[in-house]
Design a protein around this motif. Structure first.
Motif, PDB file in Angstrom:
ATOM      1  N   SER A   1       1.540  -1.157   0.090  1.00 60.69           N
ATOM      2  CA  SER A   1      -0.295  -0.029  -0.497  1.00 60.69           C
ATOM      3  C   SER A   1       0.619   1.527   0.169  1.00 60.69           C
ATOM      4  N   ARG A   2       1.566   1.335   0.807  1.00 53.76           N
ATOM      5  CA  ARG A   2       2.970   2.748   0.642  1.00 53.76           C
ATOM      6  C   ARG A   2       3.952   2.625  -0.697  1.00 53.76           C
ATOM      7  N   SER A   3       4.035   1.185  -1.106  1.00 58.03           N
ATOM      8  CA  SER A   3       4.799   1.702  -2.227  1.00 58.03           C
ATOM      9  C   SER A   3       3.562   2.001  -3.325  1.00 58.03           C
ATOM     10  N   LEU A   4       2.524   1.699  -3.352  1.00 62.77           N
ATOM     11  CA  LEU A   4       2.033   2.326  -4.681  1.00 62.77           C
ATOM     12  C   LEU A   4       1.402   3.344  -4.824  1.00 62.77           C
ATOM     13  N   GLN A   5       1.489   4.433  -2.815  1.00 63.45           N
ATOM     14  CA  GLN A   5       1.154   5.274  -2.898  1.00 63.45           C
ATOM     15  C   GLN A   5       2.104   6.564  -3.138  1.00 63.45           C
ATOM     16  N   GLU A   6       3.216   6.314  -2.951  1.00 69.25           N
ATOM     17  CA  GLU A   6       4.798   6.784  -2.978  1.00 69.25           C
ATOM     18  C   GLU A   6       5.075   7.066  -4.301  1.00 69.25           C
ATOM     19  N   LEU A   7       4.577   5.754  -5.156  1.00 68.61           N
ATOM     20  CA  LEU A   7       5.212   5.430  -6.875  1.00 68.61           C
ATOM     21  C   LEU A   7       3.880   6.110  -7.037  1.00 68.61           C
ATOM     22  N   THR A   8       2.598   6.324  -7.202  1.00 65.82           N
ATOM     23  CA  THR A   8       1.887   7.800  -7.419  1.00 65.82           C
ATOM     24  C   THR A   8       2.182   9.012  -7.367  1.00 65.82           C
ATOM     25  N   GLU A   9       2.309   8.943  -6.381  1.00 67.02           N
ATOM     26  CA  GLU A   9       2.841  10.484  -5.501  1.00 67.02           C
ATOM     27  C   GLU A   9       3.943  10.373  -6.338  1.00 67.02           C
ATOM     28  N   SER A  10       5.237   9.859  -6.421  1.00 65.66           N
ATOM     29  CA  SER A  10       6.490  10.674  -7.551  1.00 65.66           C
ATOM     30  C   SER A  10       5.715  10.850  -9.035  1.00 65.66           C
TER      31      SER A  10
ATOM     32  N   GLN B   1       4.739  15.203 -13.400  1.00 67.83           N
ATOM     33  CA  GLN B   1       4.285  15.837 -14.305  1.00 67.83           C
ATOM     34  C   GLN B   1       4.644  16.998 -14.609  1.00 67.83           C
ATOM     35  N   LYS B   2       4.561  17.977 -13.008  1.00 68.03           N
ATOM     36  CA  LYS B   2       4.762  18.860 -12.725  1.00 68.03           C
ATOM     37  C   LYS B   2       5.993  19.866 -13.689  1.00 68.03           C
ATOM     38  N   THR B   3       6.389  20.301 -14.439  1.00 72.32           N
ATOM     39  CA  THR B   3       7.147  20.844 -15.176  1.00 72.32           C
ATOM     40  C   THR B   3       8.151  22.419 -14.270  1.00 72.32           C
ATOM     41  N   THR B   4       7.189  22.623 -13.551  1.00 71.83           N
ATOM     42  CA  THR B   4       7.192  23.424 -13.065  1.00 71.83           C
ATOM     43  C   THR B   4       8.225  23.723 -11.852  1.00 71.83           C
ATOM     44  N   LEU B   5       8.074  22.052 -11.054  1.00 74.42           N
ATOM     45  CA  LEU B   5       9.117  21.858 -10.248  1.00 74.42           C
ATOM     46  C   LEU B   5      10.687  21.348 -10.494  1.00 74.42           C
TER      47      LEU B   5
ATOM     48  N   ARG C   1      14.212  27.924  -7.340  1.00 74.16           N
ATOM     49  CA  ARG C   1      15.034  26.800  -7.066  1.00 74.16           C
ATOM     50  C   ARG C   1      14.470  25.878  -8.435  1.00 74.16           C
ATOM     51  N   VAL C   2      14.969  25.106  -8.464  1.00 76.52           N
ATOM     52  CA  VAL C   2      15.151  23.678  -9.182  1.00 76.52           C
ATOM     53  C   VAL C   2      14.864  23.170  -8.194  1.00 76.52           C
ATOM     54  N   GLN C   3      12.835  22.382  -7.541  1.00 82.14           N
ATOM     55  CA  GLN C   3      12.664  21.955  -6.310  1.00 82.14           C
ATOM     56  C   GLN C   3      12.262  20.181  -6.738  1.00 82.14           C
ATOM     57  N   LEU C   4      12.573  19.755  -7.571  1.00 84.12           N
ATOM     58  CA  LEU C   4      12.157  18.483  -8.016  1.00 84.12           C
ATOM     59  C   LEU C   4      13.935  18.063  -8.624  1.00 84.12           C
ATOM     60  N   ARG C   5      14.365  16.475  -8.873  1.00 81.40           N
ATOM     61  CA  ARG C   5      15.288  16.491  -9.438  1.00 81.40           C
ATOM     62  C   ARG C   5      14.692  14.857  -9.930  1.00 81.40           C
ATOM     63  N   ALA C   6      14.946  14.764 -11.002  1.00 82.06           N
ATOM     64  CA  ALA C   6      15.084  13.331 -11.887  1.00 82.06           C
ATOM     65  C   ALA C   6      15.298  12.214 -10.792  1.00 82.06           C
ATOM     66  N   GLU C   7      16.630  12.421 -10.936  1.00 78.65           N
ATOM     67  CA  GLU C   7      17.294  11.586 -10.962  1.00 78.65           C
ATOM     68  C   GLU C   7      17.528  11.206  -8.847  1.00 78.65           C
TER      69      GLU C   7
END
Length: 242
Positions: free
Chosen positions: A15-24, A29-33, A57-63
C-alpha cells in the motif's frame, strides 16, 4: 523472522509503495518543479535603472526521484520475494483425530482450502431435512425415505328421507331430506422424501467444522516457519537505473 510476520507486513508495504510511486509519478509531471532560473540585470550605463536579481530554484530532480523510488520499490520486492520463496517451503499436515488426512500441504493451498470450506459449510447448512413430525424409514425400492402407511376412509354423502308426518286423506306425507356420510372405501397413504435426516446433516456439519479447524491449525503451523530474508530488489533496480 517468521513467515506469518512477512505476510503481516506485506499488505502495508504494498500500500505504501503504491502510494509513494503514484506521488512520484504525479510530481514528475509538474514541469514547474523541475525548472529553475537565475536572472541578473545590468544597465547600459551607470545612471541606468537598477533591478534586483531574480531566481527560482529547482525543487525536484528526476535522478533523486529515481533513487528514492528505487529504494522504496526495493523494499517491496524484497518482502514479496521473501514471502514467495518461503511459501515454496511452507508446508504442514492436515490432521484430524490424530490421523493425517493430507500430508505436507503447501501454505498457499491451505489458504485456498480454508476459503473453500466456508462455501462447503454453507452448502451443507442449507441441505433439506426430513419433517421431524413424521417417522421415516429408508425404502430401498424407491431409493428415498418413506413413512409408514396411513389408512384413511373415503366417505360419500348419501341422501336419506325422514318422514315427519305420515300421509293422510287430506295431507301428503311431510318428508325431510338429509345426507348421511357413508364409507365407500379406504385411502392408503405413504409419503416419500428425498431430504436428509437431521442427524445426517449434523454429522456432515461436524465433519466440515473439524476439517476447517484442522486446516486452520495446519496453515498456522506452515506460516510459523522461519524465513530467510531475501535481497533481490537491489539487483533489479541496479540493472534498471545504474
Amino acid at each position: 523472522m517468521k513467515l506469518n510476520q512477512i505476510i503481516a507486513i506485506e499488505k502495508g508495504t504494498k500500500s505504501r509503495s503504491l502510494q509513494e510511486l503514484t506521488e512520484s509519478h504525479h510530481n514528475l509531471q509538474k514541469t514547474t518543479l523541475l525548472a529553475g532560473i537565475s536572472r541578473t540585470y545590468r544597465p547600459k550605463d551607470e545612471e541606468g535603472e537598477q533591478f534586483p536579481p531574480e531566481s527560482t530554484r529547482v525543487q525536484l530532480r528526476a535522478e533523486e526521484v529515481i533513487r528514492t523510488t528505487s529504494e522504496m520499490l526495493t523494499k517491496l520486492f524484497d518482502v514479496v520475494a521473501t514471502k514467495d520463496w518461503a511459501n515454496c517451503q511452507a508446508k504442514a499436515d492436515v490432521i484430524i483425530d490424530g490421523k493425517i488426512l493430507l500430508a505436507q500441504v503447501p501454505a498457499t493451498y491451505l489458504l485456498f482450502l480454508e476459503k473453500q470450506l466456508v462455501d462447503v459449510y454453507t452448502f451443507i447448512k442449507k441441505l433439506p431435512v426430513l419433517d421431524a413430525s413424521e417417522l421415516w424409514t429408508f425404502d430401498p425400492s424407491a431409493d428415498c425415505w418413506a413413512t409408514e402407511p396411513v389408512q384413511t376412509v373415503k366417505t360419500k354423502k348419501i341422501p336419506r328421507n325422514h318422514v315427519k308426518a305420515e300421509a293422510t286423506e287430506k295431507h301428503p306425507a311431510q318428508v325431510d331430506v338429509y345426507y348421511e356420510d357413508v364409507v365407500v372405501g379406504n385411502w392408503r397413504t405413504i409419503k416419500f422424501s428425498g431430504s436428509l435426516p437431521a442427524k445426517r446433516v449434523n454429522e456432515l456439519l461436524n465433519r466440515v467444522e473439524k476439517l476447517q479447524e484442522a486446516v486452520k491449525f495446519a496453515r498456522e503451523e506452515a506460516n510459523n516457519q522461519d524465513v530467510t530474508e531475501l535481497k533481490v530488489g537491489a539487483a533489479v533496480f541496479n540493472y534498471l537505473f545504474s
